[in-house]
Design a protein around this motif. Structure first.
Motif, short mmCIF file in Angstrom:
data_model
loop_
_atom_site.label_atom_id
_atom_site.label_comp_id
_atom_site.label_asym_id
_atom_site.label_seq_id
_atom_site.Cartn_x
_atom_site.Cartn_y
_atom_site.Cartn_z
N GLN A 5 1.01 -1.22 -0.05
CA GLN A 5 0.05 0.06 0.04
C GLN A 5 0.81 1.26 -0.04
O GLN A 5 1.81 1.38 0.77
CB GLN A 5 -0.89 -0.06 1.30
CG GLN A 5 -2.03 1.08 1.09
CD GLN A 5 -3.22 0.84 2.10
OE1 GLN A 5 -3.10 -0.22 2.62
NE2 GLN A 5 -3.97 1.70 2.27
N GLN A 10 2.30 -0.43 -6.67
CA GLN A 10 0.54 -0.12 -6.48
C GLN A 10 0.23 1.24 -7.17
O GLN A 10 -0.88 1.21 -7.99
CB GLN A 10 0.20 -0.12 -5.03
CG GLN A 10 -1.36 0.25 -4.93
CD GLN A 10 -1.52 0.43 -3.35
OE1 GLN A 10 -1.10 1.34 -2.83
NE2 GLN A 10 -2.73 -0.13 -3.05
N ALA A 11 0.95 2.12 -7.01
CA ALA A 11 0.80 3.43 -7.91
C ALA A 11 0.56 3.33 -9.21
O ALA A 11 -0.17 3.64 -10.17
CB ALA A 11 1.74 4.60 -7.56
N GLN A 13 -0.02 0.37 -10.97
CA GLN A 13 -0.99 -0.54 -11.27
C GLN A 13 -2.45 0.21 -11.02
O GLN A 13 -3.46 0.24 -12.07
CB GLN A 13 -1.31 -1.52 -10.25
CG GLN A 13 -2.07 -2.72 -10.57
CD GLN A 13 -3.54 -2.21 -9.68
OE1 GLN A 13 -3.52 -1.59 -8.78
NE2 GLN A 13 -4.45 -2.87 -10.38
N HIS A 14 -2.62 1.04 -10.18
CA HIS A 14 -3.82 2.03 -10.08
C HIS A 14 -3.93 3.03 -11.35
O HIS A 14 -5.04 3.27 -11.53
CB HIS A 14 -3.79 2.67 -8.54
CG HIS A 14 -4.32 2.03 -7.45
ND1 HIS A 14 -5.47 2.37 -6.80
CD2 HIS A 14 -3.89 0.65 -6.90
CE1 HIS A 14 -5.71 1.11 -6.16
NE2 HIS A 14 -4.68 0.54 -6.09
N LYS A 17 -5.01 1.10 -14.16
CA LYS A 17 -6.20 0.44 -14.22
C LYS A 17 -7.47 1.77 -14.13
O LYS A 17 -8.39 1.69 -14.34
CB LYS A 17 -6.51 -0.36 -12.95
CG LYS A 17 -7.95 -1.08 -12.84
CD LYS A 17 -7.60 -2.44 -11.94
CE LYS A 17 -8.95 -3.08 -11.88
NZ LYS A 17 -8.59 -4.36 -11.05
N TYR A 18 -7.31 2.62 -13.11
CA TYR A 18 -8.10 3.55 -12.55
C TYR A 18 -7.85 5.04 -13.03
O TYR A 18 -8.94 5.89 -13.15
CB TYR A 18 -8.57 3.67 -11.02
CG TYR A 18 -8.70 2.28 -10.48
CD1 TYR A 18 -9.91 1.65 -10.81
CD2 TYR A 18 -7.86 1.62 -9.64
CE1 TYR A 18 -10.58 0.29 -10.24
CE2 TYR A 18 -8.16 0.48 -9.13
CZ TYR A 18 -9.50 -0.22 -9.54
OH TYR A 18 -9.63 -1.39 -8.76
N GLN A 19 -6.86 5.40 -13.68
CA GLN A 19 -6.35 6.68 -13.99
C GLN A 19 -6.23 7.15 -15.44
O GLN A 19 -5.60 7.78 -15.89
CB GLN A 19 -5.33 7.25 -13.08
CG GLN A 19 -5.69 7.14 -11.57
CD GLN A 19 -4.36 7.32 -10.69
OE1 GLN A 19 -3.22 7.61 -11.19
NE2 GLN A 19 -4.67 7.28 -9.45
N GLN A 63 -7.26 -3.06 -18.96
CA GLN A 63 -5.77 -3.16 -18.54
C GLN A 63 -5.22 -4.39 -18.74
O GLN A 63 -3.85 -4.40 -19.02
CB GLN A 63 -5.63 -2.61 -17.28
CG GLN A 63 -6.27 -3.48 -15.99
CD GLN A 63 -7.72 -3.51 -15.94
OE1 GLN A 63 -8.49 -2.78 -16.62
NE2 GLN A 63 -8.26 -4.51 -15.04
N THR A 94 -13.33 -4.96 -5.94
CA THR A 94 -13.03 -4.02 -4.98
C THR A 94 -14.00 -3.73 -3.76
O THR A 94 -15.03 -3.71 -4.07
CB THR A 94 -12.56 -2.46 -5.42
OG1 THR A 94 -11.74 -2.75 -6.59
CG2 THR A 94 -11.95 -1.68 -4.13
#
Length: 158
Positions: A5, A10-11, A13-14, A17-19, A63, A94
């Motif tokens: 975390q 993780q940054a 991957q996020h 996927k999400y940005q 992704q 999630t």
């Protein structure tokens, strides 16, 4: 590799996927493919974990497909997004408990008969409980796949 975390992986991957950073997928996938090639024989093809059409339209891309494209390039083998489909929508994993994740993805995939007799490398972005990977892998195995490997960008720590 574990997704600590707040860690760099993780940054990334996020963001992938999400940005709205699909451009990160292929280069990361190439690195994944190079790592795979060091220890494993080349598969017949690389299969991304599919998104349901609605989720793909919401996000604008898959992704896992971007990662799989890079893996396939690095391994000089075909990408096979046609072998696995997600015809049934599922909730986002999630925030779901382990048991809810397993129920959520049960029977959510379908495989093309062309999956029979092949050695496939299944690619996803992150492994959390393994529910999605197992459901997808069981679907390919049920279609007659000879061998399956799984590769993910990271492993979520719980």
């Amino acid at each position: 590799m574990g997704l600590r975390q707040g860690g760099a992986l993780q940054a990334v991957q996020h963001a992938l996927k999400y940005q709205n950073r699909p451009r990160y997928g292929v280069p990361l996938g190439r690195l994944m493919g190079e790592a795979f090639a060091e220890r494993h024989p080349t598969p017949d093809g690389v299969v991304p974990v599919p998104l349901h059409r609605t989720r793909q339209l919401e996000r604008g891309y898959n992704q896992s497909a971007a990662l799989a494209e890079g893996v396939a390039e690095a391994l000089s083998c075909p990408g096979r997004p046609d072998l696995l489909a997600r015809p049934h929508p599922t909730r986002s994993q999630t925030g779901l408990s382990r048991e809810e994740r397993w129920r959520n993805v049960r029977d959510s995939f379908s495989a093309d008969p062309a999956a029979a007799d092949g050695h496939w490398l299944l690619v996803d972005d992150v492994l959390t409980t393994g529910a999605t990977a197992v459901a997808a892998g069981q679907t390919l195995a049920g279609a007659g796949a000879d061998a399956l490997n799984l590769m993910t960008l990271g492993l979520a720590r719980q």
